[in-house]
Design a protein around this motif. Structure first.
Motif, mmCIF file in Angstrom:
data_model
loop_
_atom_site.group_PDB
_atom_site.id
_atom_site.type_symbol
_atom_site.label_atom_id
_atom_site.label_comp_id
_atom_site.label_asym_id
_atom_site.label_seq_id
_atom_site.Cartn_x
_atom_site.Cartn_y
_atom_site.Cartn_z
ATOM 1 N N VAL A 337 25.767 -37.607 -4.126
ATOM 2 C CA VAL A 337 26.653 -38.485 -3.345
ATOM 3 C C VAL A 337 26.820 -37.948 -1.927
ATOM 4 O O VAL A 337 26.713 -38.691 -0.945
ATOM 5 N N MET A 338 27.081 -36.649 -1.798
ATOM 6 C CA MET A 338 27.312 -36.064 -0.475
ATOM 7 C C MET A 338 26.036 -36.038 0.367
ATOM 8 O O MET A 338 26.090 -36.198 1.587
ATOM 9 N N VAL A 339 24.878 -35.834 -0.260
ATOM 10 C CA VAL A 339 23.609 -35.890 0.477
ATOM 11 C C VAL A 339 23.401 -37.302 1.030
ATOM 12 O O VAL A 339 22.999 -37.480 2.190
ATOM 13 N N MET A 340 23.697 -38.307 0.209
ATOM 14 C CA MET A 340 23.577 -39.685 0.671
ATOM 15 C C MET A 340 24.538 -39.956 1.822
ATOM 16 O O MET A 340 24.194 -40.627 2.804
ATOM 17 N N VAL A 341 25.745 -39.411 1.728
ATOM 18 C CA VAL A 341 26.733 -39.574 2.800
ATOM 19 C C VAL A 341 26.231 -38.932 4.091
ATOM 20 O O VAL A 341 26.381 -39.494 5.181
ATOM 21 N N SER A 342 25.624 -37.750 3.987
ATOM 22 C CA SER A 342 25.135 -37.062 5.185
ATOM 23 C C SER A 342 24.047 -37.879 5.887
ATOM 24 O O SER A 342 24.046 -37.993 7.113
ATOM 25 N N PHE A 343 23.144 -38.474 5.107
ATOM 26 C CA PHE A 343 22.085 -39.284 5.714
ATOM 27 C C PHE A 343 22.648 -40.567 6.311
ATOM 28 O O PHE A 343 22.187 -41.034 7.358
ATOM 29 N N ALA A 344 23.650 -41.147 5.654
ATOM 30 C CA ALA A 344 24.252 -42.379 6.175
ATOM 31 C C ALA A 344 25.095 -42.111 7.417
ATOM 32 O O ALA A 344 25.239 -42.971 8.287
ATOM 33 N N THR A 345 25.659 -40.910 7.511
ATOM 34 C CA THR A 345 26.522 -40.568 8.643
ATOM 35 C C THR A 345 25.722 -40.249 9.898
ATOM 36 O O THR A 345 26.132 -40.588 11.016
ATOM 37 N N PHE A 346 24.574 -39.610 9.752
ATOM 38 C CA PHE A 346 23.791 -39.182 10.911
ATOM 39 C C PHE A 346 23.377 -40.389 11.758
ATOM 40 O O PHE A 346 22.938 -41.410 11.237
ATOM 41 N N ASP A 347 23.537 -40.271 13.061
ATOM 42 C CA ASP A 347 23.138 -41.336 13.993
ATOM 43 C C ASP A 347 21.656 -41.166 14.325
ATOM 44 O O ASP A 347 21.289 -40.529 15.314
ATOM 45 N N TRP A 348 20.795 -41.747 13.495
ATOM 46 C CA TRP A 348 19.353 -41.583 13.677
ATOM 47 C C TRP A 348 18.866 -42.223 14.962
ATOM 48 O O TRP A 348 17.878 -41.754 15.571
ATOM 49 N N HIS A 349 19.545 -43.255 15.406
ATOM 50 C CA HIS A 349 19.137 -43.920 16.653
ATOM 51 C C HIS A 349 19.261 -42.974 17.848
ATOM 52 O O HIS A 349 18.485 -43.061 18.804
ATOM 53 N N SER A 350 20.226 -42.031 17.770
ATOM 54 C CA SER A 350 20.463 -41.143 18.912
ATOM 55 C C SER A 350 19.319 -40.165 19.154
ATOM 56 O O SER A 350 19.195 -39.619 20.255
ATOM 57 N N ILE A 351 18.476 -39.909 18.126
ATOM 58 C CA ILE A 351 17.365 -38.962 18.311
ATOM 59 C C ILE A 351 16.010 -39.667 18.279
ATOM 60 O O ILE A 351 14.978 -39.000 18.235
ATOM 61 N N ALA A 352 16.022 -40.992 18.295
ATOM 62 C CA ALA A 352 14.759 -41.736 18.346
ATOM 63 C C ALA A 352 14.079 -41.475 19.687
ATOM 64 O O ALA A 352 14.749 -41.406 20.722
ATOM 65 N N PRO A 353 12.751 -41.292 19.713
ATOM 66 C CA PRO A 353 12.041 -41.028 20.978
ATOM 67 C C PRO A 353 12.348 -42.059 22.065
ATOM 68 O O PRO A 353 12.491 -41.704 23.237
ATOM 69 N N LYS A 354 12.463 -43.319 21.678
ATOM 70 C CA LYS A 354 12.747 -44.376 22.644
ATOM 71 C C LYS A 354 14.112 -44.164 23.293
ATOM 72 O O LYS A 354 14.282 -44.360 24.508
#
Length: 501
Positions: A337-354
């Motif tokens: 559950v907590m691993v899923m929460v960590s992935f859902a919380t991370f702002d992946w858009h902020s580290i996208a190359p674009k």
């Protein structure tokens, strides 16, 4: 004709929020509270170990904090309980002076938080830039994941397939139905499988003994003397500041997720009240729990105070009434559950190359520094402070370069007009004095400030220095174009900032 008078029952119904009559909302809130309560148990026990107290102390704190903040807090659906940041602050006090002093410290920290909240400390949140907020969120996700790593090392091999199965269930189950939170389904299924198959893996019961009775209120067992106050005050102030920082940042994060506004001042005062109540019940205190809040708001979809209240209530019921059952829940289920929460919380858009390609270098630097400091110190509050200071320094440096001086000399050479543009403050005004030609300028010098604004005493002192340098050469200076606030500041401070005045 006057409207008919409403009955007391009708008036009461009018005061109730609309969701009171919505069964779907009740189902969502109740199930979300149950999931959060289950996730709180191992966290509260772990933080108790960090603080050096009995696990029951952390569980009591989780219960009283959640129930109290659901009533007095300013952010609906946010979860407050015993936290790692608070545990780290108060652990040395407990180690050196004992539990009584720790409980007294929690109560005093609550008093500090109420006072700071009433004084408007929540308004400081406006100085936290977006890049720090993004760094805060990403660092939080990393810390949540890192906290699960010990549960995945040196463990029996069945733990790994159980975690993987839990993750798969949480990804696929919402595609079947969202009526029941996927984390709850995952926890139930994995628990049934491990018990039925007799799989030997670490369980919640291995973390510590669950309480068997409700906490009883009382005064801390310390001498009520000035010496006690001076002992606990530094720890209490540190706990108050760390708790408020994490709580206000979490409230802002939930605001963004739910697209609603919260009352930060009420939240600050509410956190203090919750810690005071928790202290009188012998708990270790706490603040907003970001991981559990994400489970409640982002994963389970809760939006009201009911889920927070039920999380604390269910926690005690689960421990006292269903303790043997809860003790058999495999830690692998909660880790998933907590691993899923960590992935859902991370702002992946902020580290996208674009995104990184378009983002100013200063913004990226602030985000990276915030993440690095938080991960290095395991303290979200320190990371936010360092990130905000870095952002301010970068901003001041950027704005300082925008101050520009251009000069135009009259054709007859009788006067020169200097036009100053940009913002004048301590960083930009330091270079202002060097941009005038004191020796070669004519006897009449006009400084046009219509394109700028004076922000501080440093700028007034710089203008005084310019006038003094021209006066030493018997040249007249006239300052024109000041807007009203700048003129008021200049009139108030000019001639008063050098020695001898």
């Amino acid at each position: 004709m006057s409207a008919p008078a409403l009955s007391p029952a009708a008036r009461l119904r009018g005061l109730k929020p609309g969701w009171i009559h919505d069964p779907k909302v009740w189902r969502t809130e109740v199930l979300a509270g149950l999931v959060v309560a289950l996730a709180l148990i191992p966290e509260a026990i772990s933080f108790s170990i960090i603080a050096g107290v009995d696990p029951q102390i952390g569980l009591f704190a989780a219960c009283t904090m959640a129930v109290t903040i659901s009533i007095v807090g300013g952010r609906r659906a946010m979860i407050s309980a015993a936290t790692g940041a608070v545990a780290l602050v108060i652990a040395p006090l407990n180690r050196e002076h004992g539990l009584g002093y720790l409980v007294a410290c929690v109560i005093l920290a609550g008093v500090f938080q109420v006072t700071l909240g009433a004084l408007g400390i929540a308004k400081l949140m406006r100085f936290v830039p977006r890049s720090v907020m993004v760094g805060f969120v990403n660092a939080l996700a990393i810390l949540i994941f890192m906290a699960q790593v010990p549960e995945m090392t040196d463990v029996p091999w069945p733990v790994y397939p159980l975690i993987a199965a839990g993750l798969v269930l949480m990804v696929l189950f919402p595609k079947v139905t969202k009526a029941v939170p996927a984390p709850l389904v995952s926890i139930i299924i994995l628990t049934v499988v491990t018990i039925a198959a007799g799989i030997a893996v670490p369980t919640v019961g291995d973390k510590g003994e669950l309480p068997s009775a409700l906490p009883v209120p009382g005064l801390p067992d310390v001498p009520f003397t000035l010496d006690t106050l001076t002992t606990i005050a530094p720890y209490a102030l540190a706990m108050a500041l760390v708790g408020l920082m994490e709580s206000l940042m979490t409230a802002k994060l939930v605001d963004d997720i739910t697209d609603t506004r919260s009352n930060k001042t009420r939240e600050s005062i509410g956190q203090g009240i919750a810690n005071i109540v928790t202290g009188f019940f012998g708990g270790m205190g706490g603040c907003a729990m970001i991981g559990q809040t994400m489970i409640n708001v982002k994963v389970s979809g809760a939006r009201t105070r009911l889920s927070t209240f039920l999380a604390g209530s269910f926690l005690m019921v689960l421990c006292i009434v269903f303790g043997p059952v809860v003790s058999d829940i495999p830690m692998a289920a909660l880790v998933a559950v907590m691993v899923m929460v960590s992935f859902a919380t991370f702002d992946w858009h902020s580290i996208a190359p674009k995104t990184l390609k378009r983002m100013p270098a200063g913004e990226i630097t602030v985000m990276v520094i915030t993440v690095a400091v938080v991960v290095a110190t395991s303290n979200l509050a320190i990371g936010v402070v360092v990130g905000s200071i870095t952002a301010m320094v970068i901003f001041a440096k950027r704005v300082a370069h925008l101050a520009n001086v251009t000069s135009v000399t009259d054709p007859d050479g009788s006067q020169v007009v200097y036009a100053v543009t940009g913002e004048l403050f301590f960083a930009s005004s330091n270079d202002l004095v060097t941009q005038f030609n004191y020796a070669t300028d004519p006897d009449k010098v006009v400084i046009d400030l219509s394109g700028t604004h004076i922000w501080d005493a440093s700028s007034v002192a710089a203008l005084d220095a310019i006038e003094t340098k021209y006066a030493q050469r018997r040249k007249q200076v006239e300052i024109i174009g000041l807007n009203q606030p700048s003129a008021h500041l200049h009139e108030k401070l000019s001639g008063e900032l050098t020695a001898g005045h």
